[in-house]
Design a protein around this motif. Structure first.
Motif, short mmCIF file in Angstrom:
data_model
loop_
_atom_site.label_atom_id
_atom_site.label_comp_id
_atom_site.label_asym_id
_atom_site.label_seq_id
_atom_site.Cartn_x
_atom_site.Cartn_y
_atom_site.Cartn_z
N LEU A 1 0.83 -1.20 0.00
CA LEU A 1 0.00 0.00 0.00
C LEU A 1 0.87 1.25 0.00
O LEU A 1 0.47 2.29 -0.52
N GLU A 2 2.05 1.15 0.60
CA GLU A 2 3.00 2.27 0.52
C GLU A 2 4.10 1.99 -0.49
O GLU A 2 4.56 2.90 -1.17
N GLY A 3 4.49 0.74 -0.61
CA GLY A 3 5.64 0.39 -1.44
C GLY A 3 5.41 0.52 -2.93
O GLY A 3 6.35 0.61 -3.70
N SER A 4 4.12 0.52 -3.35
CA SER A 4 3.82 0.63 -4.77
C SER A 4 2.60 1.51 -4.98
O SER A 4 1.49 1.16 -4.57
N LYS A 5 2.81 2.67 -5.61
CA LYS A 5 1.69 3.58 -5.89
C LYS A 5 0.65 2.89 -6.78
O LYS A 5 -0.56 3.07 -6.59
N SER A 6 1.12 2.10 -7.76
CA SER A 6 0.17 1.47 -8.68
C SER A 6 -0.65 0.40 -7.96
O SER A 6 -1.84 0.22 -8.27
N TYR A 7 -0.06 -0.31 -7.00
CA TYR A 7 -0.82 -1.30 -6.22
C TYR A 7 -2.00 -0.61 -5.52
O TYR A 7 -3.14 -1.09 -5.57
N THR A 8 -1.73 0.53 -4.89
CA THR A 8 -2.79 1.26 -4.17
C THR A 8 -3.84 1.80 -5.14
O THR A 8 -5.04 1.73 -4.86
N LYS A 9 -3.40 2.34 -6.29
CA LYS A 9 -4.36 2.90 -7.24
C LYS A 9 -5.28 1.80 -7.79
O LYS A 9 -6.49 2.02 -7.94
N GLU A 10 -4.73 0.64 -8.06
CA GLU A 10 -5.56 -0.46 -8.56
C GLU A 10 -6.54 -0.93 -7.48
O GLU A 10 -7.68 -1.28 -7.77
N LEU A 11 -6.08 -0.95 -6.23
CA LEU A 11 -6.97 -1.32 -5.13
C LEU A 11 -8.12 -0.30 -4.99
O LEU A 11 -9.26 -0.68 -4.76
N CYS A 12 -7.80 0.97 -5.16
CA CYS A 12 -8.84 2.01 -5.11
C CYS A 12 -9.87 1.79 -6.21
O CYS A 12 -11.09 1.91 -5.99
N ARG A 13 -9.37 1.45 -7.39
CA ARG A 13 -10.28 1.21 -8.52
C ARG A 13 -11.20 0.02 -8.21
O ARG A 13 -12.40 0.08 -8.42
N GLU A 14 -10.59 -1.03 -7.68
CA GLU A 14 -11.32 -2.26 -7.36
C GLU A 14 -12.37 -2.03 -6.27
O GLU A 14 -13.49 -2.56 -6.34
N ALA A 15 -12.02 -1.24 -5.25
CA ALA A 15 -12.89 -1.08 -4.08
C ALA A 15 -13.76 0.18 -4.14
O ALA A 15 -14.51 0.45 -3.20
N GLY A 16 -13.66 0.96 -5.23
CA GLY A 16 -14.48 2.16 -5.36
C GLY A 16 -14.10 3.26 -4.39
O GLY A 16 -14.95 4.03 -3.94
N ILE A 17 -12.81 3.35 -4.06
CA ILE A 17 -12.33 4.36 -3.12
C ILE A 17 -12.05 5.66 -3.89
O ILE A 17 -11.35 5.64 -4.92
N PRO A 18 -12.57 6.80 -3.43
CA PRO A 18 -12.37 8.06 -4.15
C PRO A 18 -10.89 8.46 -4.18
O PRO A 18 -10.24 8.57 -3.15
N THR A 19 -10.38 8.67 -5.39
CA THR A 19 -8.98 9.04 -5.57
C THR A 19 -8.85 9.75 -6.91
O THR A 19 -9.81 9.82 -7.68
N ALA A 20 -7.67 10.28 -7.21
CA ALA A 20 -7.44 10.97 -8.48
C ALA A 20 -7.43 9.97 -9.64
O ALA A 20 -6.96 8.83 -9.50
N ALA A 21 -7.95 10.40 -10.81
CA ALA A 21 -7.84 9.60 -12.03
C ALA A 21 -6.35 9.40 -12.33
O ALA A 21 -5.53 10.28 -12.07
N PHE A 22 -5.99 8.23 -12.90
CA PHE A 22 -4.56 7.92 -13.05
C PHE A 22 -4.32 7.00 -14.24
O PHE A 22 -5.24 6.38 -14.78
#
Length: 421
Positions: free
Chosen positions: A99-120
């Motif tokens: 979750l900290e070690g990879s920005k892309s891991y977190t962004k994909e998790l946000c996409r999967e879980a519907g967590i509000p974040t910046a488009a990427f």
């Protein structure tokens, strides 16, 4: 119980200061520590990148519990190796620490879980990244995927600046951290830091804070690891905090459990409070620095109990409270920071600063010479922290502390807390 704290910065000094207040803390070891942390326990020369050496030390000294401060040992899987050896530790395992070690891991998790974040979008080559940037326009944010000590994010105000950031990262300017790049929309709003303890199943909110990333007054100049912070953050109202838990933290905890990598430790959400509500900028999987220096003085209760309950999956059995006062910390950095800092310069007056009511000085990058002289040994060197009835009062006290420190080789921002004040 005997506790080993991993780390050597201001965050670890704040944690050590709070850990030794617990009646459960019989002995505190710190690896490697610093001269300030040594006032709280015993610094030990254990190579924390050598996980076998850490396990051997714990067995030799009868360590009951390990608290991991910085992100690098977490991402490297230290907690997993301690668990394999039957040693309890606070912090996420290697996979959850992505979750900290990879920005892309977190962004994909946000996409999967519907967590509000910046488009990427994610890129492994500079050409497609630049094409995407030209298509989106500026301002735009370019991030190195991996750990970059707080220096892997460029908020570009022009397309040319964004393209230069892409070139810098892919040409090795940030080492392996820049082998993949995430390009994001630039969110508009006010930034805040939000912390929650997570035991794999449930999350308990901690306090909010706000830090100052840019090196210069008025939030100007390059980004740093943080030039100061205050807590609580006025922008994180009770309503905002409730939304952060419901829309960001709790869906993350559930998603990590579904992935078979339950998160245990502290989840530090970097937020943008936008007109639509809170959005996640990024996750850290440890206490922030310098945010930890303002959280620990406000925390009421036993930190050992809290961290143990987190590690053992029983957060429902503990309670925590917060002092009503505000806390503010001013980071004193070495000349040259965030570039090449000037080290070895003598520092005097720390005791005089701490003689002020409500002021504590946490050491972040110091070293003691053989004659006892304290010298700078890093970029961010001291965190002068104060409590006050308001942010303004805490600010006044912290800067009174700064004024008592005699360090010609250092500097600080003069406006920490300006938004709240």
């Amino acid at each position: 119980m005997k506790i080993l704290l991993i780390g050597s910065g201001g965050r670890e000094h704040a944690l050590a200061w709070k850990l030794v207040q617990s009646p459960r803390c019989e002995k505190l070891f710190i690896a490697p520590g610093n001269p300030g942390i040594a006032q709280c326990g015993e610094n030990v020369a254990v190579d924390v990148t050598d996980h076998k050496a850490v396990v051997d030390f714990c067995r030799l000294m009868g360590v009951d519990f390990v608290v991991v401060g910085p992100e690098a040992p977490l991402v490297a899987g230290l907690v997993d190796d301690l668990a394999t050896a039957g040693i309890k530790a606070f912090g996420p395992g290697k996979v959850a620490a992505q979750l900290e070690g990879s920005k892309s891991y977190t962004k994909e998790l946000c996409r999967e879980a519907g967590i509000p974040t910046a488009a990427f979008a994610r890129f492994t080559q500079p050409g497609p990244a630049k094409d995407y940037i030209r298509g989106q326009g500026a301002p735009i944010v370019v991030k190195a995927d991996g750990l970059a000590a707080g220096k892997g994010v460029v908020v570009a105000v022009t397309v040319a600046e964004a393209e230069a950031a892409v070139d810098m990262m892919f040409s090795g300017g940030l080492g392996a951290a820049g082998e993949e790049v995430v390009v994001e929309e630039c969110l508009v709003g006010e930034e805040a830091s939000f912390f929650a303890l997570v035991d794999g199943e449930r999350a308990v909110p901690l306090a909010s804070a706000q830090d100052h990333k840019r090196v210069g007054d008025g939030d100007t100049g390059p980004n740093t690891g943080g030039m100061g912070a205050y807590s609580p953050a006025p922008v994180v109202t009770e309503e905002v905090a409730t939304r952060v838990m419901r829309e960001i933290i709790e869906p993350t905890v559930a998603a990590m459990k579904r992935r078979g990598a339950p998160f245990r430790g502290v989840l530090f959400a970097g937020l943008m409070i936008t007109a639509e509500g809170p959005k996640l900028i990024e996750y850290n999987c440890r206490f922030g620095d310098p945010e930890c220096e303002v959280l620990m003085p406000r925390l009421e209760g036993d930190l050992v109990d809290l961290l143990l309950a987190t590690a053992e999956g029983r957060l429902d059995q503990v309670s925590l409270g917060w002092r009503p006062e505000a806390a503010l910390t001013v980071v004193m950095a070495a000349s040259g920071y965030p570039g090449k800092p000037e080290t070895g310069t003598p520092i005097r007056g720390v005791e005089a600063a701490e003689a002020l009511e409500g002021v504590t000085v946490f050491h972040a990058g110091t070293k003691a010479q053989p004659d006892g002289t304290l010298v700078a040994n890093g970029g961010r060197v001291l965190a002068v922290t104060a409590l006050g009835a308001t942010v303004a009062e805490a600010q006044k006290r912290a800067y009174e502390g700064v004024a008592r420190i005699d360090w010609p080789g250092g500097f600080c921002r003069k406006d920490i807390g300006w938004r709240a004040v």
